[in-house]
Design a protein around this motif. Sequence first.
Motif, PDB file in Angstrom:
ATOM      1  N   HIS A 196       4.851 -52.366  15.939  1.00  9.67           N
ATOM      2  CA  HIS A 196       4.811 -51.100  15.208  1.00  9.67           C
ATOM      3  C   HIS A 196       3.926 -50.115  15.983  1.00  9.67           C
ATOM      4  O   HIS A 196       2.807 -50.447  16.358  1.00  9.67           O
ATOM      5  CB  HIS A 196       4.235 -51.292  13.810  1.00  9.67           C
ATOM      6  CG  HIS A 196       5.118 -52.093  12.914  1.00  9.67           C
ATOM      7  ND1 HIS A 196       5.310 -53.445  13.075  1.00  9.67           N
ATOM      8  CD2 HIS A 196       5.871 -51.730  11.858  1.00  9.67           C
ATOM      9  CE1 HIS A 196       6.143 -53.883  12.140  1.00  9.67           C
ATOM     10  NE2 HIS A 196       6.505 -52.866  11.398  1.00  9.67           N
TER      11      HIS A 196
ATOM     12  N   ASN B 224       2.130 -46.204  16.359  1.00  9.12           N
ATOM     13  CA  ASN B 224       1.685 -44.935  15.798  1.00  9.12           C
ATOM     14  C   ASN B 224       1.611 -43.972  16.967  1.00  9.12           C
ATOM     15  O   ASN B 224       0.855 -44.198  17.915  1.00  9.12           O
ATOM     16  CB  ASN B 224       0.315 -45.069  15.132  1.00  9.12           C
ATOM     17  CG  ASN B 224       0.373 -45.964  13.912  1.00  9.12           C
ATOM     18  OD1 ASN B 224       1.241 -45.820  13.072  1.00  9.12           O
ATOM     19  ND2 ASN B 224      -0.545 -46.910  13.831  1.00  9.12           N
TER      20      ASN B 224
ATOM     21  N   SER C 241       1.277 -39.907  18.220  1.00  6.47           N
ATOM     22  CA  SER C 241       0.953 -38.509  17.953  1.00  6.47           C
ATOM     23  C   SER C 241       1.278 -37.719  19.206  1.00  6.47           C
ATOM     24  O   SER C 241       0.866 -38.099  20.308  1.00  6.47           O
ATOM     25  CB  SER C 241      -0.531 -38.335  17.622  1.00  6.47           C
ATOM     26  OG  SER C 241      -0.850 -39.018  16.437  1.00  6.47           O
TER      27      SER C 241
ATOM     28  N   GLN D  44      11.813 -35.888  15.883  1.00  8.67           N
ATOM     29  CA  GLN D  44      11.856 -37.347  15.895  1.00  8.67           C
ATOM     30  C   GLN D  44      12.904 -37.871  16.865  1.00  8.67           C
ATOM     31  O   GLN D  44      12.682 -38.879  17.543  1.00  8.67           O
ATOM     32  CB  GLN D  44      12.127 -37.872  14.483  1.00  8.67           C
ATOM     33  CG  GLN D  44      11.000 -37.613  13.530  1.00  8.67           C
ATOM     34  CD  GLN D  44      11.372 -37.882  12.084  1.00  8.67           C
ATOM     35  OE1 GLN D  44      12.501 -38.253  11.781  1.00  8.67           O
ATOM     36  NE2 GLN D  44      10.424 -37.672  11.187  1.00  8.67           N
TER      37      GLN D  44
ATOM     38  N   TYR E 272      12.577 -40.817  19.601  1.00  7.21           N
ATOM     39  CA  TYR E 272      13.472 -41.977  19.576  1.00  7.21           C
ATOM     40  C   TYR E 272      14.302 -42.071  20.855  1.00  7.21           C
ATOM     41  O   TYR E 272      14.550 -43.166  21.356  1.00  7.21           O
ATOM     42  CB  TYR E 272      14.398 -41.927  18.365  1.00  7.21           C
ATOM     43  CG  TYR E 272      13.740 -42.310  17.065  1.00  7.21           C
ATOM     44  CD1 TYR E 272      12.971 -43.465  16.945  1.00  7.21           C
ATOM     45  CD2 TYR E 272      13.900 -41.517  15.934  1.00  7.21           C
ATOM     46  CE1 TYR E 272      12.374 -43.821  15.742  1.00  7.21           C
ATOM     47  CE2 TYR E 272      13.304 -41.864  14.730  1.00  7.21           C
ATOM     48  CZ  TYR E 272      12.551 -43.015  14.646  1.00  7.21           C
ATOM     49  OH  TYR E 272      11.962 -43.362  13.463  1.00  7.21           O
TER      50      TYR E 272
ATOM     51  N   ALA F 256       9.101 -50.400  14.732  1.00  3.21           N
ATOM     52  CA  ALA F 256       8.922 -49.207  13.905  1.00  3.21           C
ATOM     53  C   ALA F 256       8.027 -48.212  14.630  1.00  3.21           C
ATOM     54  O   ALA F 256       7.129 -48.608  15.376  1.00  3.21           O
ATOM     55  CB  ALA F 256       8.310 -49.582  12.560  1.00  3.21           C
ATOM     56  N   VAL F 257       8.293 -46.928  14.388  1.00  2.00           N
ATOM     57  CA  VAL F 257       7.504 -45.871  15.017  1.00  2.00           C
ATOM     58  C   VAL F 257       7.086 -44.873  13.937  1.00  2.00           C
ATOM     59  O   VAL F 257       7.926 -44.252  13.295  1.00  2.00           O
ATOM     60  CB  VAL F 257       8.306 -45.130  16.112  1.00  2.00           C
ATOM     61  CG1 VAL F 257       7.422 -44.104  16.805  1.00  2.00           C
ATOM     62  CG2 VAL F 257       8.888 -46.106  17.117  1.00  2.00           C
ATOM     63  N   ASN F 258       5.785 -44.756  13.729  1.00  2.00           N
ATOM     64  CA  ASN F 258       5.228 -43.756  12.841  1.00  2.00           C
ATOM     65  C   ASN F 258       4.842 -42.562  13.713  1.00  2.00           C
ATOM     66  O   ASN F 258       4.101 -42.719  14.675  1.00  2.00           O
ATOM     67  CB  ASN F 258       3.998 -44.315  12.116  1.00  2.00           C
ATOM     68  CG  ASN F 258       3.350 -43.296  11.216  1.00  2.00           C
ATOM     69  OD1 ASN F 258       4.028 -42.512  10.554  1.00  2.00           O
ATOM     70  ND2 ASN F 258       2.033 -43.296  11.196  1.00  2.00           N
ATOM     71  N   MET F 259       5.391 -41.387  13.402  1.00  2.00           N
ATOM     72  CA  MET F 259       5.209 -40.228  14.276  1.00  2.00           C
ATOM     73  C   MET F 259       4.492 -39.087  13.587  1.00  2.00           C
ATOM     74  O   MET F 259       4.778 -38.781  12.428  1.00  2.00           O
ATOM     75  CB  MET F 259       6.565 -39.708  14.740  1.00  2.00           C
ATOM     76  CG  MET F 259       7.353 -40.657  15.557  1.00  2.00           C
ATOM     77  SD  MET F 259       8.947 -39.929  15.972  1.00  2.00           S
ATOM     78  CE  MET F 259      10.024 -41.254  15.511  1.00  2.00           C
ATOM     79  N   LYS F 260       3.596 -38.451  14.337  1.00  2.00           N
ATOM     80  CA  LYS F 260       2.980 -37.185  13.952  1.00  2.00           C
ATOM     81  C   LYS F 260       3.258 -36.242  15.117  1.00  2.00           C
ATOM     82  O   LYS F 260       2.721 -36.446  16.221  1.00  2.00           O
ATOM     83  CB  LYS F 260       1.493 -37.360  13.701  1.00  2.00           C
ATOM     84  CG  LYS F 260       1.226 -38.262  12.511  1.00  2.00           C
ATOM     85  CD  LYS F 260      -0.229 -38.368  12.197  1.00  2.00           C
ATOM     86  CE  LYS F 260      -0.394 -39.310  11.003  1.00  2.00           C
ATOM     87  NZ  LYS F 260      -1.781 -39.481  10.650  1.00  2.00           N
TER      88      LYS F 260
END
Length: 78
Positions: free
Chosen positions: A27, A29, A31, A46, A50, A64-68
């Motif tokens: 996973h 994170n 930014s 996004q 991706y 999974a990729v959490n993006m800011k």
Amino acid sequence: MDIEEIKRLLQAALLDCDITVESEGSHLNVSVVGEVFAGKRAVARQQLVYGALNEQIASGAVHAVNMKLYTPAEWQAA
């Protein structure tokens, strides 16, 4: 997946951006701050990320990729 490798992939796709990557197993994170996002909605932003990580996601190396994702002006206002 090595964080530095992920960062290199993102830097190659998102030129002139400030990029931070943290990992918790598969996973990520992420930014990213850059003008590349100017005028783009969240989904288009996004898709840029991706697109850079497509092979790693398809292989399962990244789950999974959490993006800011911000423009410099948005980052300053945050």
